[in-house]
Structures are given as C-alpha cells and as structure tokens.
Scaffold this motif. Structure first.
Motif, mmCIF file in Angstrom:
data_model
loop_
_atom_site.group_PDB
_atom_site.id
_atom_site.type_symbol
_atom_site.label_atom_id
_atom_site.label_comp_id
_atom_site.label_asym_id
_atom_site.label_seq_id
_atom_site.Cartn_x
_atom_site.Cartn_y
_atom_site.Cartn_z
ATOM 1 N N MET A 14 0.832 -1.212 0.000
ATOM 2 C CA MET A 14 0.000 0.000 0.000
ATOM 3 C C MET A 14 0.865 1.260 0.000
ATOM 4 S SD MET A 14 -3.359 -0.875 2.337
ATOM 5 C CE MET A 14 -2.444 -1.286 3.799
ATOM 6 N N ALA A 15 1.962 1.234 0.737
ATOM 7 C CA ALA A 15 2.861 2.385 0.786
ATOM 8 C C ALA A 15 3.501 2.613 -0.587
ATOM 9 C CB ALA A 15 3.932 2.177 1.845
ATOM 10 N N ILE A 16 3.897 1.546 -1.242
ATOM 11 C CA ILE A 16 4.483 1.675 -2.581
ATOM 12 C C ILE A 16 3.450 2.238 -3.547
ATOM 13 C CG2 ILE A 16 5.365 0.348 -4.544
ATOM 14 C CD1 ILE A 16 6.798 -1.451 -2.479
ATOM 15 N N VAL A 21 1.330 6.904 -6.676
ATOM 16 C CA VAL A 21 0.259 7.873 -6.975
ATOM 17 C C VAL A 21 0.749 9.288 -6.703
ATOM 18 C CG1 VAL A 21 -2.010 8.686 -6.206
ATOM 19 C CG2 VAL A 21 -1.640 6.249 -6.639
ATOM 20 N N LEU A 22 1.395 9.488 -5.571
ATOM 21 C CA LEU A 22 1.892 10.816 -5.229
ATOM 22 C C LEU A 22 2.949 11.285 -6.226
ATOM 23 C CD1 LEU A 22 2.130 10.560 -1.350
ATOM 24 C CD2 LEU A 22 0.439 11.817 -2.700
ATOM 25 N N PHE A 23 3.824 10.374 -6.643
ATOM 26 C CA PHE A 23 4.846 10.731 -7.613
ATOM 27 C C PHE A 23 4.214 11.113 -8.950
ATOM 28 C CE2 PHE A 23 7.785 9.672 -11.053
ATOM 29 C CZ PHE A 23 8.840 10.509 -10.713
ATOM 30 N N THR A 24 3.197 10.353 -9.362
ATOM 31 C CA THR A 24 2.513 10.655 -10.617
ATOM 32 C C THR A 24 1.859 12.023 -10.549
ATOM 33 O OG1 THR A 24 2.093 8.296 -10.956
ATOM 34 C CG2 THR A 24 0.760 9.832 -12.236
ATOM 35 N N ARG A 25 1.215 12.323 -9.436
ATOM 36 C CA ARG A 25 0.592 13.647 -9.276
ATOM 37 C C ARG A 25 1.646 14.750 -9.286
ATOM 38 N NH1 ARG A 25 -3.885 12.751 -4.503
ATOM 39 N NH2 ARG A 25 -5.264 11.381 -5.698
ATOM 40 N N LEU A 26 2.728 14.518 -8.596
ATOM 41 C CA LEU A 26 3.799 15.510 -8.548
ATOM 42 C C LEU A 26 4.390 15.737 -9.936
ATOM 43 C CD1 LEU A 26 5.661 17.354 -6.903
ATOM 44 C CD2 LEU A 26 7.157 15.362 -6.573
ATOM 45 N N GLN A 27 4.598 14.661 -10.678
ATOM 46 C CA GLN A 27 5.151 14.777 -12.031
ATOM 47 C C GLN A 27 4.188 15.548 -12.932
ATOM 48 O OE1 GLN A 27 8.267 13.775 -12.798
ATOM 49 N NE2 GLN A 27 7.934 14.888 -14.681
ATOM 50 N N ALA A 28 2.892 15.308 -12.808
ATOM 51 C CA ALA A 28 1.899 16.035 -13.598
ATOM 52 C C ALA A 28 1.915 17.519 -13.245
ATOM 53 C CB ALA A 28 0.505 15.443 -13.370
ATOM 54 N N ALA A 29 2.048 17.825 -11.959
ATOM 55 C CA ALA A 29 2.108 19.228 -11.531
ATOM 56 C C ALA A 29 3.366 19.906 -12.070
ATOM 57 C CB ALA A 29 2.063 19.322 -10.006
ATOM 58 N N VAL A 30 4.481 19.208 -12.041
ATOM 59 C CA VAL A 30 5.734 19.761 -12.575
ATOM 60 C C VAL A 30 5.597 20.019 -14.070
ATOM 61 C CG1 VAL A 30 8.146 19.186 -13.061
ATOM 62 C CG2 VAL A 30 7.222 18.816 -10.787
ATOM 63 N N ASP A 31 4.994 19.088 -14.787
ATOM 64 C CA ASP A 31 4.794 19.265 -16.225
ATOM 65 C C ASP A 31 3.896 20.471 -16.517
ATOM 66 O OD1 ASP A 31 6.380 17.062 -16.690
ATOM 67 O OD2 ASP A 31 4.683 15.692 -17.013
ATOM 68 N N ARG A 32 2.811 20.618 -15.737
ATOM 69 C CA ARG A 32 1.917 21.774 -15.922
ATOM 70 C C ARG A 32 2.654 23.081 -15.661
ATOM 71 N NH1 ARG A 32 -1.652 18.707 -12.936
ATOM 72 N NH2 ARG A 32 -1.315 20.047 -11.130
ATOM 73 N N GLU A 33 3.449 23.113 -14.603
ATOM 74 C CA GLU A 33 4.188 24.331 -14.273
ATOM 75 C C GLU A 33 5.247 24.647 -15.321
ATOM 76 O OE1 GLU A 33 3.552 26.637 -11.933
ATOM 77 O OE2 GLU A 33 1.766 25.427 -11.572
ATOM 78 N N ALA A 34 5.867 23.623 -15.881
ATOM 79 C CA ALA A 34 6.854 23.845 -16.943
ATOM 80 C C ALA A 34 6.178 24.420 -18.186
ATOM 81 C CB ALA A 34 7.574 22.547 -17.281
ATOM 82 N N GLU A 35 5.029 23.890 -18.544
ATOM 83 C CA GLU A 35 4.275 24.425 -19.681
ATOM 84 C C GLU A 35 3.855 25.865 -19.407
ATOM 85 O OE1 GLU A 35 1.001 21.857 -20.542
ATOM 86 O OE2 GLU A 35 2.293 20.126 -20.868
ATOM 87 N N ARG A 36 3.401 26.125 -18.193
ATOM 88 C CA ARG A 36 2.993 27.480 -17.814
ATOM 89 C C ARG A 36 4.179 28.438 -17.890
ATOM 90 N NH1 ARG A 36 2.725 29.997 -12.524
ATOM 91 N NH2 ARG A 36 1.274 31.725 -12.599
ATOM 92 N N ALA A 37 5.322 28.003 -17.396
ATOM 93 C CA ALA A 37 6.519 28.846 -17.427
ATOM 94 C C ALA A 37 6.933 29.141 -18.867
ATOM 95 C CB ALA A 37 7.666 28.170 -16.676
ATOM 96 N N ASP A 38 6.868 28.138 -19.728
ATOM 97 C CA ASP A 38 7.210 28.350 -21.135
ATOM 98 C C ASP A 38 6.251 29.343 -21.789
ATOM 99 O OD1 ASP A 38 9.294 26.581 -20.872
ATOM 100 O OD2 ASP A 38 8.211 24.888 -21.797
ATOM 101 N N ARG A 39 4.957 29.190 -21.486
ATOM 102 C CA ARG A 39 3.955 30.093 -22.058
ATOM 103 C C ARG A 39 4.169 31.521 -21.566
ATOM 104 N NH1 ARG A 39 -0.556 31.520 -19.663
ATOM 105 N NH2 ARG A 39 -0.521 29.728 -18.287
ATOM 106 N N LEU A 40 4.408 31.678 -20.276
ATOM 107 C CA LEU A 40 4.628 33.013 -19.726
ATOM 108 C C LEU A 40 5.924 33.630 -20.224
ATOM 109 C CD1 LEU A 40 3.374 32.487 -16.072
ATOM 110 C CD2 LEU A 40 2.221 33.714 -17.921
ATOM 111 N N GLU A 41 6.941 32.813 -20.423
ATOM 112 C CA GLU A 41 8.207 33.319 -20.958
ATOM 113 C C GLU A 41 8.010 33.859 -22.379
ATOM 114 O OE1 GLU A 41 12.748 31.726 -21.836
ATOM 115 O OE2 GLU A 41 11.274 30.399 -20.922
ATOM 116 N N GLU A 42 7.246 33.141 -23.182
ATOM 117 C CA GLU A 42 6.960 33.597 -24.545
ATOM 118 C C GLU A 42 6.140 34.889 -24.520
ATOM 119 O OE1 GLU A 42 6.765 34.002 -28.587
ATOM 120 O OE2 GLU A 42 8.071 32.732 -27.390
#
Length: 83
Positions: A14-16, A21-42
C-alpha cells in the motif's frame, strides 16, 4: 512477493502504491508548471518586444522634436543677432 510477509507486506504494498500515486501527481504538476513557465516566458518576450518597439518610436519622435527645437532656437538667436 511482499504479501508473503503478512500485514507488514500488505502495508508495504500500500505504501508503494501511495508513493507511486503521489509521484505521478507531482510529475503532472511539474509538467503543468513547466508548460505554464514556457507560455509566460513567450508572453514576456512578446511584451518586451512590443515595449521596445514603442520606445524606439517614442525616442525617435523625441529626438526629432529636440532637433527641431534646437534649430528653432538657433534661428531665433541668429535673427536677434542680425536685428
């Protein structure tokens, strides 16, 4: 494999799963923030270009006005000296 250890193995499974799940959520959040940063930079780059172009036009107009004013002052001084 971990289930053979009984309750400890079940908790480990269960811990694994929770970590995955937490890692997947974190990775999705990082990807969203990277896309947001790229958009704002442009967007910032386009805004800076617009401001730069506006400043160039304004500075050119101001330089022309200063040149015209200097010419007018020189003409006025020449007229005063002649007259």
């Amino acid at each position: 494999m971990l289930v053979q250890y009984g309750a400890v193995g079940a908790v480990a499974v269960m811990a694994i799963a929770a970590v995955r799940v937490l890692f997947t959520r974190l990775q999705a959040a990082v990807d969203r923030e990277a896309e947001r940063a790229d958009r704002l930079e442009e967007e910032l780059r386009r805004l800076n270009e617009t401001v730069r172009n506006d400043y160039i036009g304004t500075i050119a107009t101001a330089a022309q006005a200063i040149s015209d004013a200097n010419r007018a002052v020189a003409d006025a001084l020449a007229a005063v000296r002649r007259g």
